[in-house]
Scaffold this active site. Sequence first.
Site, PDB file in Angstrom:
ATOM      1  N   ASN A   1      -4.006   8.099   2.402  1.00  0.00           N
ATOM      2  CA  ASN A   1      -5.522   7.806   1.807  1.00  0.00           C
ATOM      3  C   ASN A   1      -5.654   6.690   0.851  1.00  0.00           C
ATOM      4  O   ASN A   1      -4.485   6.453   0.217  1.00  0.00           O
ATOM      5  CB  ASN A   1      -5.999   9.031   1.081  1.00  0.00           C
TER       6      ASN A   1
ATOM      7  N   HIS B   1      -0.670   3.493   3.188  1.00  0.00           N
ATOM      8  CA  HIS B   1      -1.747   2.686   3.732  1.00  0.00           C
ATOM      9  C   HIS B   1      -2.212   1.626   2.408  1.00  0.00           C
ATOM     10  O   HIS B   1      -3.345   1.083   2.845  1.00  0.00           O
ATOM     11  CB  HIS B   1      -2.593   3.433   4.418  1.00  0.00           C
TER      12      HIS B   1
ATOM     13  N   CYS C   1      -3.389 -11.604  -3.249  1.00  0.00           N
ATOM     14  CA  CYS C   1      -3.446 -12.786  -2.518  1.00  0.00           C
ATOM     15  C   CYS C   1      -3.072 -12.516  -1.156  1.00  0.00           C
ATOM     16  O   CYS C   1      -2.179 -11.655  -0.738  1.00  0.00           O
ATOM     17  CB  CYS C   1      -2.962 -14.019  -3.049  1.00  0.00           C
TER      18      CYS C   1
ATOM     19  N   CYS D   1       2.674 -16.455  -2.053  1.00  0.00           N
ATOM     20  CA  CYS D   1       1.914 -16.803  -3.525  1.00  0.00           C
ATOM     21  C   CYS D   1       2.359 -15.730  -4.530  1.00  0.00           C
ATOM     22  O   CYS D   1       2.686 -14.708  -4.352  1.00  0.00           O
ATOM     23  CB  CYS D   1       0.541 -16.859  -3.396  1.00  0.00           C
TER      24      CYS D   1
ATOM     25  N   CYS E   1      -7.934 -16.977  -4.381  1.00  0.00           N
ATOM     26  CA  CYS E   1      -6.853 -16.898  -5.310  1.00  0.00           C
ATOM     27  C   CYS E   1      -6.769 -17.847  -6.201  1.00  0.00           C
ATOM     28  O   CYS E   1      -7.102 -18.988  -5.886  1.00  0.00           O
ATOM     29  CB  CYS E   1      -5.603 -16.899  -4.557  1.00  0.00           C
TER      30      CYS E   1
ATOM     31  N   CYS F   1      -3.473 -20.369  -5.357  1.00  0.00           N
ATOM     32  CA  CYS F   1      -3.301 -21.149  -4.218  1.00  0.00           C
ATOM     33  C   CYS F   1      -4.542 -21.456  -3.361  1.00  0.00           C
ATOM     34  O   CYS F   1      -4.717 -22.051  -2.295  1.00  0.00           O
ATOM     35  CB  CYS F   1      -2.269 -20.489  -3.450  1.00  0.00           C
TER      36      CYS F   1
ATOM     37  N   GLY G   1      -4.169  18.408   5.175  1.00  0.00           N
ATOM     38  CA  GLY G   1      -5.203  17.582   5.531  1.00  0.00           C
ATOM     39  C   GLY G   1      -5.068  16.392   6.576  1.00  0.00           C
ATOM     40  O   GLY G   1      -5.979  15.470   6.302  1.00  0.00           O
ATOM     41  N   THR G   2      -4.329  16.662   7.240  1.00  0.00           N
ATOM     42  CA  THR G   2      -4.021  15.498   8.443  1.00  0.00           C
ATOM     43  C   THR G   2      -3.602  16.094   9.625  1.00  0.00           C
ATOM     44  O   THR G   2      -2.999  17.248   9.679  1.00  0.00           O
ATOM     45  CB  THR G   2      -2.849  14.625   7.880  1.00  0.00           C
TER      46      THR G   2
ATOM     47  N   GLU H   1      -7.989  23.131  10.496  1.00  0.00           N
ATOM     48  CA  GLU H   1      -7.990  23.768  11.869  1.00  0.00           C
ATOM     49  C   GLU H   1      -6.590  23.844  12.279  1.00  0.00           C
ATOM     50  O   GLU H   1      -5.778  23.010  11.656  1.00  0.00           O
ATOM     51  CB  GLU H   1      -8.736  22.886  12.839  1.00  0.00           C
TER      52      GLU H   1
HETATM   53 ZN   LIG Z   1      -2.588 -17.085  -4.056  1.00  0.00          ZN
END
Ligand SMILES: [Zn+2]
Length: 246
Positions: free
Chosen positions: A104, A121, A129, A134, A152, A155, A192-193, A220
């Site tokens: 999640n 994830h 950035c 950077c 950014c 950069c 839950g997966t 389930e």
């Molecule tokens: Zn940057």
Amino acid sequence: MTQKVFNDLDVRSYNHIVVLTGAGISVASGLKAFRGPGGIWEEVDVDRYGTKEALKNEPLGMWKLWGALRPLSNQAEPNPAHISLAQFEATVKDDRSFTLITQNIDGLHSRAGSKNLIEIHGNIHISKCSNETCDFKAFEDPEHYVETVPLCPICKKVLRPDIVLFNEMLPEVALERTQHALSRGDLFIAIGTSGSVYPAANFVAIAKQRGAKTVLVNLESMVPANPYFDVELLGPAEEILPQLLS
Ligand SMILES: [Zn+2]
């Protein structure tokens, strides 16, 4: 779900516990599924704007899609499933360990107080950035950028949410930490997966080969069933976990 199952499974008798959570744990916090009918993204073209290609070619569309999740997950609160995991972790001492891996991006586990947390994830509340070389530091960012693309300050490349976009690889550091936790885990719980697809299906296989007890907590039953799971506890995570971890 019977009392007998809980009696048979004494979570405190294990030394190195690894938990994997997916979207199902956040439903009771008011976070609906992202895709599908009634989902947060029903009206937008997810496959077009959710990808790493969109970051390059249509960054404002990318921000409209993902940025919408910031206020939604801010309005959500950790539920008893998140809280019982954090409270359990706080009781794990000395040479025992507790690792929480989550798919999640809603940040609810860290808001609940979980410490040894791997967000495979990423976290939707963090911006960084898009230029990997950077030095600009990732930061907690409440904005959701519906009109202009943020740049950014160092950069001038596009800023992006610190999450894994569709078609992107999982971050190596997160995968290494996950492998390390699984390699010594003696109890693995997926919550839950879907137990039958990646990543839960792979993680449970690794845990089982290591000799861990393996448990699925889900609304389930798995279809198709994954033979690497020893125990299936069916029901809402926010009801099962406070009992299981008490
Ligand atoms: Zn940057």
